[in-house]
Design a protein around this motif. Structure first.
Motif, PDB file in Angstrom:
ATOM      1  N   ASP A 227       3.394  -6.311  17.373  1.00 19.84           N
ATOM      2  CA  ASP A 227       3.832  -5.341  16.360  1.00 19.84           C
ATOM      3  C   ASP A 227       4.747  -4.315  17.003  1.00 19.84           C
ATOM      4  N   VAL A 228       5.874  -4.055  16.345  1.00 18.55           N
ATOM      5  CA  VAL A 228       6.895  -3.188  16.933  1.00 18.55           C
ATOM      6  C   VAL A 228       7.426  -2.191  15.913  1.00 18.55           C
ATOM      7  N   LEU A 229       8.157  -1.228  16.425  1.00 21.94           N
ATOM      8  CA  LEU A 229       8.936  -0.321  15.588  1.00 21.94           C
ATOM      9  C   LEU A 229      10.400  -0.660  15.807  1.00 21.94           C
ATOM     10  N   ALA A 230      11.089  -1.004  14.730  1.00 26.13           N
ATOM     11  CA  ALA A 230      12.500  -1.396  14.827  1.00 26.13           C
ATOM     12  C   ALA A 230      13.360  -0.446  14.012  1.00 26.13           C
ATOM     13  N   VAL A 231      14.542  -0.143  14.545  1.00 28.47           N
ATOM     14  CA  VAL A 231      15.479   0.788  13.913  1.00 28.47           C
ATOM     15  C   VAL A 231      16.815   0.078  13.720  1.00 28.47           C
ATOM     16  N   ARG A 232      17.506   0.407  12.638  1.00 28.23           N
ATOM     17  CA  ARG A 232      18.854  -0.137  12.433  1.00 28.23           C
ATOM     18  C   ARG A 232      19.724   0.240  13.631  1.00 28.23           C
ATOM     19  N   THR A 233      20.295  -0.750  14.259  1.00 29.99           N
ATOM     20  CA  THR A 233      21.023  -0.537  15.510  1.00 29.99           C
ATOM     21  C   THR A 233      22.143   0.476  15.362  1.00 29.99           C
TER      22      THR A 233
END
Length: 322
Positions: free
Chosen positions: A206-212
């Motif tokens: 499980d991760v936290l992803a942000v719009r690049t």
């Protein structure tokens, strides 16, 4: 009652259109979407404890699918997802970067049978219930690989996780792939655990992803969010009972259920996050293997470059203690 998916998507699209017409200011809050899962609970807990300020707006959704829809329509800037979901989103043109590893499944995702079986090969011909296009599918493929079976050797039935207890109780499957708190309910009704994510280490993350494209313009907010995550983990260590009480009230799960769910995951600390997210890490290799599996299973129409998928650039240097 949950609004139908079609209406939800239309609503998201309409709001997104207004957002795009209005334009996006660098001073706007970072919009983060998350859903209820023990590994993600540091975020709403941090907000309740005051560790997250108005630089970040948090939206609680029903599922990862809802969060992905919000990302794809531009309604949110970041989301808590599994690594495979991030890879799939990137293949659809949603450029995301993982900035934090929130947890790794270490038994939380599990397989239950109606009776104990001596060998996994005994699953041949059995009805297996799983959630298609989600973590359940990764568990399914790993289970069959270890059993030496092909997809054609079993009968597959697709159900969302919120229906798995009913599937079990109504004898609609011989085997169920699940996670807490549903797993506990299945165990109460006679389910025998025959396989879990401890046998496939590092595959369910499980991760936290942000719009690049937003990482530079929203760097301060991203750093604030990551700092809040680790500060909350420290708070949970020092004030465990209080933290469990707060999370229990928010999620509706008992403290015992929360403790059991926590026992099935590994939560990396700050140093471990630096190691997991650095170039050439084991997680980078896991990402390559995951993408190959997803493409082979036709869960992705095409592969995409994994360059820039992971970064430890926004992690705090040290953890505050509250």
């Amino acid at each position: 009652m949950r609004v139908s998916k079609a209406i939800a998507v239309l609503s998201i699209a309409l709001v997104s259109s207004v957002t795009l017409l209005c334009g996006c200011s660098k001073n706007e809050p970072l919009k983060l979407s998350t859903h209820t899962w023990i590994g993600y609970e540091t975020i709403p807990l941090a907000q309740q404890l005051g560790f997250i300020d108005d630089e970040i707006n948090i939206f609680i959704t029903q599922s990862a699918s809802d969060s992905l829809e919000r990302l794809e329509t531009g309604l949110v800037d970041a989301a808590t997802l599994t690594l495979d979901e991030v890879i799939q989103a990137r293949s659809r043109g949603v450029d995301l970067t993982v900035v934090l590893v929130m947890d790794q499944s270490a038994g939380a995702d599990s397989v239950y049978a109606r009776h104990s079986i001596e060998t996994l090969s005994s699953l041949k011909g059995k009805r297996i219930a799983y959630e298609e296009g989600a973590v359940g599918e990764i568990v399914l493929l790993s289970l069959l690989k270890q059993a030496g079976l092909q997809l054609d050797d079993v009968s597959l039935v697709n159900f969302p996780i919120n229906r798995m207890e009913g599937v079990w109780r109504n004898d609609l499957a011989d085997v169920v792939i699940s996670y807490e708190p549903t797993s506990s309910a299945i165990e109460k009704h006679g389910g025998v655990r025959i396989f879990d994510s401890r046998q496939i280490p590092n595959m369910i993350v499980d991760v936290l992803a942000v719009r690049t494209e937003l990482l530079k313009s929203r760097e301060k907010a991203v750093r604030t969010l990551l700092d809040a995550h680790f500060t909350t983990l420290k708070f949970m260590e020092k004030n465990h009972s209080k933290a469990m009480e707060i999370i229990s009230k928010r999620t509706g799960l008992s403290v015992a259920e929360l403790q059991k769910a926590l026992g099935g995951i590994f939560i990396p600390n700050l140093y471990e996050n630096f190691e997991l997210l650095k170039s050439g890490s084991d997680l980078e290799q896991t990402s390559v293997a995951l993408q190959a599996m997803l493409f082979e299973r036709k869960m992705m129409k095409k592969t995409s470059s994994l360059e820039g998928l992971l970064t430890n650039q926004y992690l705090p240097i040290e953890v505050r203690v509250k």
